[in-house]
Design an enzyme around this catalytic site. Structure first.
Site, PDB file in Angstrom:
ATOM      1  N   ARG A  55      43.353  43.116  38.512  1.00  0.00           N
ATOM      2  CA  ARG A  55      42.643  43.582  37.505  1.00  0.00           C
ATOM      3  C   ARG A  55      42.307  45.113  37.307  1.00  0.00           C
ATOM      4  O   ARG A  55      41.849  45.675  38.148  1.00  0.00           O
ATOM      5  CB  ARG A  55      40.927  43.061  37.331  1.00  0.00           C
ATOM      6  CG  ARG A  55      40.268  43.293  36.298  1.00  0.00           C
ATOM      7  CD  ARG A  55      40.590  42.533  35.003  1.00  0.00           C
ATOM      8  NE  ARG A  55      39.652  42.996  33.807  1.00  0.00           N
ATOM      9  CZ  ARG A  55      38.505  42.513  33.707  1.00  0.00           C
ATOM     10  NH1 ARG A  55      38.291  41.468  34.193  1.00  0.00           N
ATOM     11  NH2 ARG A  55      37.843  42.972  32.665  1.00  0.00           N
ATOM     12  N   ASP A  89      33.357  35.870  35.065  1.00  0.00           N
ATOM     13  CA  ASP A  89      32.010  35.808  34.411  1.00  0.00           C
ATOM     14  C   ASP A  89      30.802  35.195  35.226  1.00  0.00           C
ATOM     15  O   ASP A  89      30.984  33.898  35.130  1.00  0.00           O
ATOM     16  CB  ASP A  89      32.078  35.672  32.772  1.00  0.00           C
ATOM     17  CG  ASP A  89      32.907  36.582  32.175  1.00  0.00           C
ATOM     18  OD1 ASP A  89      32.827  38.017  32.584  1.00  0.00           O
ATOM     19  OD2 ASP A  89      33.512  36.402  31.168  1.00  0.00           O
TER      20      ASP A  89
END
Ligand code: ROI
Length: 168
Positions: A90, A105
């Site tokens: 990422r 998340d």
């Protein structure tokens, strides 16, 4: 809420990817989350194929939700998830709502409501996002989100369009 006898908290994590074999990214992330000390998996939803929310000039996503029992604090859990995002390439390039190899998340952490600069719980996006609500409803149909909203009611207000369940 901490479980009185075990000192653990039930938490829910949303997983999403739309780059570099998204389904494999989610499976690798699941294994890494499971390998994290202080985390035990309770449930893992089906994988869902979903059209991108936000900018449309990016690939479709694969999404899922994982339920865990954890002894980690919310911020330690967040850091563990960010570490896994990082391991899976990422890059936070500053582009808001752009394509990503892995997004983890922290959606819900027991009954806690937190509003810190780096972490808001319950996650602000739960209520508008079918790609979160649908997998969450699959593994926790009776869940009531800490500010008293039932998943079932949220789903009624968030039509599950452009999303398809991939695996059983
Ligand atoms: N859209 C979908 N369908 N799934 C996601 O996980 C997702 N994640 C995001 C944005 C860019 C908002 N759009 C998404 O962060």
């Amino acid at each position: 809420m901490t479980h009185p006898t075990t000192g653990t908290v039930t938490a829910y994590i949303g997983l999403g990817s739309n780059l570099a074999s998204p389904a494999e990214q989610l499976i690798t992330a699941r294994n890494r989350i499971n390998a994290t000390p202080g985390i035990t998996e309770l449930a893992f939803s089906s994988l869902y194929h979903s059209a991108p929310m936000g900018p449309q000039d990016q690939p479709d996503y694969v999404n899922a939700v994982m339920g865990i029992l954890t002894t980690l604090s919310p911020l330690d859990l967040l850091r563990s998830l960010q570490n896994i995002e990082h391991l899976q390439g990422r890059v936070r390039d500053g582009e808001r709502w752009g394509a990503r190899t892995l997004d983890l998340d922290l959606l819900i952490y027991g009954n806690e409501q937190l509003d810190l600069p780096e972490l808001t719980i319950p996650h602000a996006g739960i209520c508008q996002r079918a790609f979160v609500l649908l997998p969450l409803a699959e593994i926790a149909p009776d869940l009531v989100i800490p500010d008293n909203r039932a998943i079932a009611d949220l789903l009624k207000n968030c039509p599950p369009t452009d999303i398809e369940r991939l695996t059983a």
